[in-house]
Design an enzyme around this catalytic site. Structure first.
Site, short mmCIF file in Angstrom:
data_model
loop_
_atom_site.label_atom_id
_atom_site.label_comp_id
_atom_site.label_asym_id
_atom_site.label_seq_id
_atom_site.Cartn_x
_atom_site.Cartn_y
_atom_site.Cartn_z
N GLU A 16 21.21 38.00 52.77
CA GLU A 16 21.44 39.24 53.53
C GLU A 16 22.92 39.59 53.56
O GLU A 16 23.31 40.74 53.35
CB GLU A 16 20.90 39.09 54.96
CG GLU A 16 20.74 40.42 55.70
CD GLU A 16 21.97 40.86 56.49
OE1 GLU A 16 22.01 42.03 56.89
OE2 GLU A 16 22.91 40.05 56.69
N HIS B 122 29.96 37.50 62.54
CA HIS B 122 30.93 37.72 61.44
C HIS B 122 32.35 37.29 61.82
O HIS B 122 33.20 37.27 60.95
CB HIS B 122 30.97 39.19 60.97
CG HIS B 122 29.75 39.61 60.22
ND1 HIS B 122 29.80 40.46 59.15
CD2 HIS B 122 28.45 39.28 60.36
CE1 HIS B 122 28.58 40.65 58.68
NE2 HIS B 122 27.74 39.95 59.41
N ASP C 109 21.16 33.09 55.75
CA ASP C 109 22.53 32.95 55.23
C ASP C 109 23.53 33.45 56.26
O ASP C 109 23.16 34.19 57.18
CB ASP C 109 22.69 33.72 53.92
CG ASP C 109 22.34 35.19 54.05
OD1 ASP C 109 21.34 35.52 54.73
OD2 ASP C 109 23.06 36.03 53.48
N HIS D 200 17.09 36.42 58.37
CA HIS D 200 17.82 35.81 57.25
C HIS D 200 18.51 34.52 57.68
O HIS D 200 18.86 34.35 58.85
CB HIS D 200 18.82 36.79 56.62
CG HIS D 200 19.98 37.16 57.49
ND1 HIS D 200 21.15 36.44 57.51
CD2 HIS D 200 20.15 38.18 58.37
CE1 HIS D 200 22.00 37.00 58.36
NE2 HIS D 200 21.42 38.05 58.91
#
Lengths: 497, 497
Positions: free
Chosen positions: B176, B455, B111, B109
């Site tokens: 995602e 993250h 994103d 992914h």
């Protein structure tokens, strides 16, 4: 709305007519002031620049009225992260120094609470927008509108080429919403200077209890504002990679914040009610006398149900009992959407509204002890830091003072009614500061209606309140001049505390 | 770091040398990709435009590799406030369709999670910055780096003019981090089309357990993401004017969030552990076999103390037991400073990581029942609304599959060591989707080190991991080709679940 009992005559009539005829100009000036984003709460350069611009504009306006204006620089603001931000000067201005006249000092502030369109404003918060006689915009009622109403009253006497009935002093600041950090020091310093000739202090920084009936305010609550930080590490975590093996800071924080107040509104911090003044029968009767339409109050608040069902209980819990509010969390995920983060460091914000005879330093100690206790029970490996970031004492005044009587008479003249004589649940720390430091009578003379929504989205002031409020201040000047003569004593004290 | 056990020879040697010689080009491409702010979590037009640009750029890159590329449009995204946002297309691409070769489908992914400098990033999150061999930037490890490593491996065979050992398919998406909303539907739809010839699925969207030792991953947790809204009214209140007479939404929310998990990490929602797979002695032994240096893990995590003291307990609580994390609060005061607001409407966000054999719809019911119960006990006049905004099932694979063996051999060749055979505590919903829908073996082959911080602030991928990872994928292609021959069966299953 109320009609004046008998039409004003002579000078007062001309003053009122002038204000009515020039009301669009007065609204236009308010629009210009609202357009300045003078947010003192968010410590970022843009807002600070706007704030400095706002204060400079007001100083210029007072100077053009003929006042002697002193812009007193105060020290800069040190942020927790070490950054330094400039602080706007405090305006000390005076107009007239006739020893035969009383000297009335008006305090107001030019800074505002944060406002963003996306918080739920229906109009741009910094564009004054009139809808159905309501002037929407951040700062319209808190406190730019009332500051301008006072200036409108003064400028009307000037425009009519009339002598001002009283000597006027102005104290105008730009850091009220951030705790008036430098003001107390300045008042202390100028006690024997600027303030030595002040007889009365008037503040117009709160609201009526009603949407239509004027009020006088003789007490305000204080405020102890706390931040509690829980830190695991500076970086955030991914909740997949670390969820299940950490003492998560948000879990600790939620437990800490959850230990503060129960669902009936009772504060759970041990000892917090120890210094609350006992309720006397006499005081109890004052709440019964207040004219409050519960249904209208509830409707205008748009609240389904309050914690209490009677007028007396509601008023007492707003005015004479402390309250605790949780304001929010800094450092956690606060946006729309779904972020799978474990915040590494979070800061909870809450504050307690203090009432006589609570004291900020006692409250600080009680809160810290309580949170230490709750946190230690969790046996968490995180670090907790509690600090009281603001500590503002409660205030209560003597309603027998001359200026309370003058204000009542002026209200009767302009609005044709007796005012509600009330307290306020919010904090106007400067009232207590003036009372403690220069030992003169302080009067709170609000102009805004109960539903103005200061600090909230869609703050407004009614055009009617703004314009009639300008008249009220003019009438108040004349009543003060009459009452101040030594042979003119107030005949009866209508209400004592 | 590990040295290869014996130097690679022939084609593989040339592939590795090419990758080493061109590593700066590969890093440069990663820099260009990181510069695109393809945040899919914050539903605002700027990020959505960036996301569309990112997906278009990747499609172009695959096309230039010689792949046939299909950009499949998916439906737009409907936000809770009624606004509609475009959603990037999903790239389906293929390179080679030799029936004698196995077909390996790579999922990745483009994103990323939200990132702002002021959240605590030491460098601009969207400017790839190399410090001491670490490539910092949002998306470097999650997931742009691994996607490019796969592309680097393919392009190396192309550049050397060598036949690809396997047929390759790509599924590259851009939503995602927002729950892969359209992907499941597309896989379902293309089950008999694009996916009919797929033999194996490889995903590289998680991390090693160690900072230096490679890993294979055979299971991931699911995720049920909840939002709980407590509303008094849409407008905020001033805590002075209303504090003491309201059921304050934040007090309700803090009580609700505080009822979810205790300070030992145990989830307090009744029934939540009912469907967790019982721990067998055999499974228990697999955790004992994992090579985890607790001290190093703790140091690299910069956590003072975990909830558990043994390696086995830590791993089990990350992989095979559910966890609950509170992510934050929307609608409350979240800025620095002291705002005296009573938020009128607040939304708490939390999520539960699900493990076999928990099920999202059962969890949804349990959470709603629990919160209803807690809220009703408070007798609050506010409105509560609970919704599960994401529901992603857990996944577990059979480590006896051929491609697990091929990956182990490739790891041995590139890194000179056996991998850790692990699960992952995070959610990679597409693993479960592929397994359930196209019923083919799914392998998770991570490239990033344990301390990459996906993250979180200061996300990075090591240059070494990125470049050796590109080699690993190339070696994996060759091992797959060898193992896929019908006469070549894996001689032993090294680990079964």
């Amino acid at each position: 709305m109320f009609a004046p009992s008998s039409p004003p005559t002579g000078l007062l009539e001309r003053v009122f007519r002038y204000i009515d005829l020039h009301q669009d100009e007065f609204v236009q000036t308010l629009k210009e002031w609202v357009a300045i984003e003078s947010d003192s709460v968010q410590p970022v350069p843009h807002f600070r620049r706007e704030l400095l611009r706002m204060v400079a504009l007001a100083a210029d306006q007072l100077w053009r009225l003929g006042a002697s204006v002193d812009s007193v620089d105060t020290s800069s603001q040190q942020l927790p992260d070490g950054q330094t931000l400039p602080v706007p000067p405090i305006i000390l201005a005076e107009l007239g120094n006739d020893p035969k006249k009383p000297t009335v000092c008006f305090y107001g502030h030019l800074d505002v609470q944060p406002a963003r369109r996306e918080d739920g404003w229906l109009t741009d918060p910094y564009t004054l927008t009139e809808v159905d006689g309501k002037l929407y915009g951040r700062g319209t009622t808190d406190n730019k509108g009332p500051v301008l109403a006072w200036i409108n009253a003064v400028s009307t006497f000037r425009a009519l080429d009339e002598d001002l009935p009283v000597n006027i002093k102005f104290v105008i600041e730009g850091m009220e919403e951030a705790g008036s950090l430098a003001l107390e020091e300045l008042v202390q310093k100028e006690k024997a200077g600027f303030f030595s000739s002040v007889d009365y202090v008037v503040i117009s920084d709160n609201l009526w209890l009603s949407r239509t009936k004027p009020a006088l305010t003789y007490g305000t609550r204080g405020n102890s504002y706390f931040s509690v930080e829980v830190k695991c590490r500076d970086q955030d975590f991914h909740s997949g990679t670390f969820g299940g093996i950490l003492n998560e800071p948000m879990a600790d924080l939620v437990a800490l914040l959850g230990s503060l107040v129960d669902s009936s509104g009772r504060i759970l911090i041990p000892g917090i009610y120890d210094h609350v003044a006992p309720l006397t029968e006499e005081e109890k009767r004052t709440y019964e006398a207040i004219d409050l339409d519960l249904e209208e109050y509830q409707n205008s608040s748009r609240v389904k149900k309050f914690l209490f069902d009677t007028k007396e209980e509601l008023l007492m819990h707003l005015w004479r009992y402390p309250s605790l509010s949780i304001h929010g969390v800094e450092g956690a995920f606060d946006k729309p959407g779904a972020k799978t983060v474990i915040p590494g460091r979070v800061i909870g914000k809450f504050s307690i509204r203090l009432v006589p005879h609570m004291n900020t330093s006692v409250v600080e100690k009680q809160v810290k002890q309580h949170l230490d206790h709750i946190f230690s029970k969790r046996n968490s490996s995180n670090q907790m830091t509690v600090s009281m970031t603001l500590g503002l004492q409660p205030w209560v005044a003597d309603v027998g003072d001359k200026q309370y009587l003058a204000a009542k008479r002026a209200i009767k003249t302009v609005f044709g009614t007796e005012p509600d004589v009330i307290r306020d649940g919010s904090t106007i720390p400067i009232a207590r500061t003036f009372q403690d430091t220069i030992q003169k009578s302080v009067l709170l003379l609000p102009l805004g209606a109960a539903d103005d929504g200061e600090h909230a989205q869609n703050e407004k002031i009614n055009r009617w309140n703004y314009i009639e409020g300008s008249k009220l201040f003019a009438a108040f000047f004349l009543e003060m001049a009459k009452l101040h003569s030594p042979w003119q004593e107030p005949s009866s004290l209508d209400l004592t505390y």
